[in-house]
Design a protein around this motif. Structure first.
Motif: not given
Lengths: 248, 283
Positions: A11, A13-14, A16-18, A93-94, A96-99, B52, B75, B102, B104, B108
């Motif tokens: 991801n 996009k994530f 970049l925004v991070y 973030l976990v 939310a599906g962020v790796y 979690q 998730r 983002t 999720r 952007i």
């Protein structure tokens, strides 16, 4: 790692925004932090110039660049553990599906952005003192990028294993000394006995500095050290992702 | 297939604390609520359901997906806002919500557009670009409520969503939660919040579900009764209470010559909670 990136549908996009969230907002609203990271390299530059009457200024500029990048990465130990243990942002973030690899990239590149003002100053000094031209400058940028990724991975690994925020800033500062002050950043690596040099290779700053000192100061590239930086840039993230604690 | 189903769900922490003890739960309503005292196991349950934390034993499913085996699928369909989550002081509400969206998978452009809309809806329009450490406690909490609303997730977990909010902000959040299209599972300490929002309520104590059902079902045993404070066999802190029919309560007041220390109040979910097996001292 490439196959893993493909599997998880990385991801960007994530990421970049991070970078915007973690890097840009810190520069915009906390410029004092940028100055604080510049304080040590600029002080050393001053003392080295004074003591060596300018003869080791090349080392001070080159060491300053690597030091800014590595220190920014290592002080992320405090941020990462604070975000995880105190603010619970990692938990958010976990689910939310962020790796973890995306998070690691976000922090690394955020740190790189955060390091930019300091780097720009030292790059200016590098050109001013004619340490590098354009082509050698690209070698420098490559090494700084690799050092940023590997150092941030070390920071993530350490931070994710901590159970208490209170120890994180101390550990970050300690790591910073071990990984940037002992390695030959501000002095010629040839001053070190071979055994000492090899024992300091675990710090990504060491092989990067030795390689850059070789091409920029001695005019001779030793690609052995570049290979070590590349290996560490691949190994440290893998170790961090394997041993770091992402979920609770 | 329930929205949330658990079977003999148990969590024992490495220090030996048993947070969940063979907990069985089946939630199927649009807004469900888990209530319990501090340390009852609410947060542990939410953390397991939101992937979690791994359970020690037992099973938990979200819309048919196993929380351990299918955690990556879960998730994608949930949004979980932890109880103690706080914003990064130097980043703005807009940066927080856009970053989360983002994460999720929003583009952007969409993340920024949706974030601005929801933050404005929650009354943070003028503050969305300010650093979060300049906001009040209630505003900081609303950043995360905004994430839940904007997430468009099928199921939203909110752990104590209105803690620290003033009454007006709490009503605004309630309004926003009612407008959510997602299904919601929330934990709360506030009985009036559960009464106002939830179609289904589960009361947990010491890691077990001690009572569950709709508000009407839970209130059924107390039908026709009132709470008498200052009299009775149950003691909560320094206050004695009991439950009597209206007629019995009136007789009691007459007997004690309208003693001001004895008062009568209508029953509420709080009384269901007190009577549901949570530990209270008895004379």
């Amino acid at each position: 790692m490439v196959s893993r990136l493909k599997r998880i549908n990385f991801n960007w996009k994530f990421v970049l925004v991070y970078i915007w969230f973690y890097g840009y907002s810190f520069i915009k609203r906390g410029p004092i932090y940028v100055l604080s990271y510049l304080a040590l390299p600029l002080s050393l530059l001053f003392f080295i110039y004074l003591i060596t009457k300018g003869s080791l200024i090349y080392f001070a500029v080159l060491g300053g660049m690597i030091s800014i990048v590595t220190n920014n990465a290592l002080t992320a130990v405090g941020d990462i553990s604070f975000f995880k243990l105190e603010l619970k942002i990692q938990e958010l973030l976990v689910s939310a599906g962020v790796y973890p690899i995306e998070y690691l990239f976000g922090i690394s590149l955020g740190n790189l952005l955060f390091s930019l003002p300091g780097l720009l100053l030292f790059i200016f000094l590098g050109f001013f003192y004619k340490i590098f031209g354009i082509s050698l400058f690209l070698w420098t940028l490559l090494n700084l990028f690799l050092v940023m990724i590997s150092s941030t991975s070390i920071a993530y690994l350490v931070a994710s294993r901590l159970n208490h925020v209170r120890s994180s800033w101390g550990i970050g500062a300690l790591l910073s000394v071990i990984l940037t002050m002992l390695p030959p950043l501000y002095y010629p690596y040839k001053l070190l006995p071979t055994a000492a040099l090899y024992s300091l290779l675990f710090s990504p700053a060491t092989p990067a500095s030795v390689f850059l000192q070789g091409i920029l100061i001695n005019g001779k590239a030793n690609f052995f050290y570049l290979i070590i930086v590349i290996i560490e840039t691949m190994a440290y993230p893998i170790i961090a992702l394997k041993l770091g604690r992402w979920e609770s | 297939m329930g929205i949330v189903t658990t079977k003999n769900l148990t969590k024992v922490y490495p220090n030996g604390t048993k947070a969940l003890d063979k907990l069985n739960l089946d939630l199927n309503s649009r807004i469900s609520c888990i209530i319990g005292r501090n340390g009852a196991g609410k947060t542990t349950l939410i953390r397991i359901l939101s992937t979690q934390l791994r359970p020690t034993s037992g099973k938990a499913e979200i819309m048919g997906y196993d929380v351990v085996r299918d955690r990556e699928k879960i998730r994608k369909i949930i949004c979980s806002i932890p109880q103690e989550v706080k914003p990064v002081g130097i980043a703005s509400p807009l940066e927080h919500v856009a970053m989360y969206l983002t994460a999720r998978g929003f583009s952007i452009k969409d993340a920024l557009k949706v974030s601005r809309g929801v933050l404005t809806e929650l009354g943070l329009g003028h503050f969305m670009s300010k650093p979060s450490d300049e906001l009040s406690g209630g505003m900081k909490r609303k950043i995360f409520v905004a994430m839940a609303i904007a997430s468009n997730a099928d199921l939203v977990f909110l752990d104590e969503p209105t803690v620290g909010l003033d009454p007006i902000s709490r009503l605004e959040v309630w309004g926003a939660l009612r407008r959510l299209r997602s299904r919601v599972v929330l934990t709360t300490h506030y009985m009036e919040e559960a009464e106002a929002l939830c179609e289904e309520i589960a009361i947990i104590e010491k890691g077990k579900v001690v009572s569950s059902g709709s508000l009407e079902e839970l209130m059924e045993p107390l039908k026709g009764k009132v709470r008498v404070e200052g009299y009775g066999e149950m003691k909560i802190g320094s206050m004695n209470i009991t439950y009597l029919s209206k007629k019995e309560a009136k007789m009691l007041l007459d007997k004690y010559n309208n003693d001001r220390r004895i008062s009568i109040k209508p029953v509420s979910l709080e009384d269901v909670f007190i009577l549901s097996g949570v530990e209270v001292e008895k004379d």
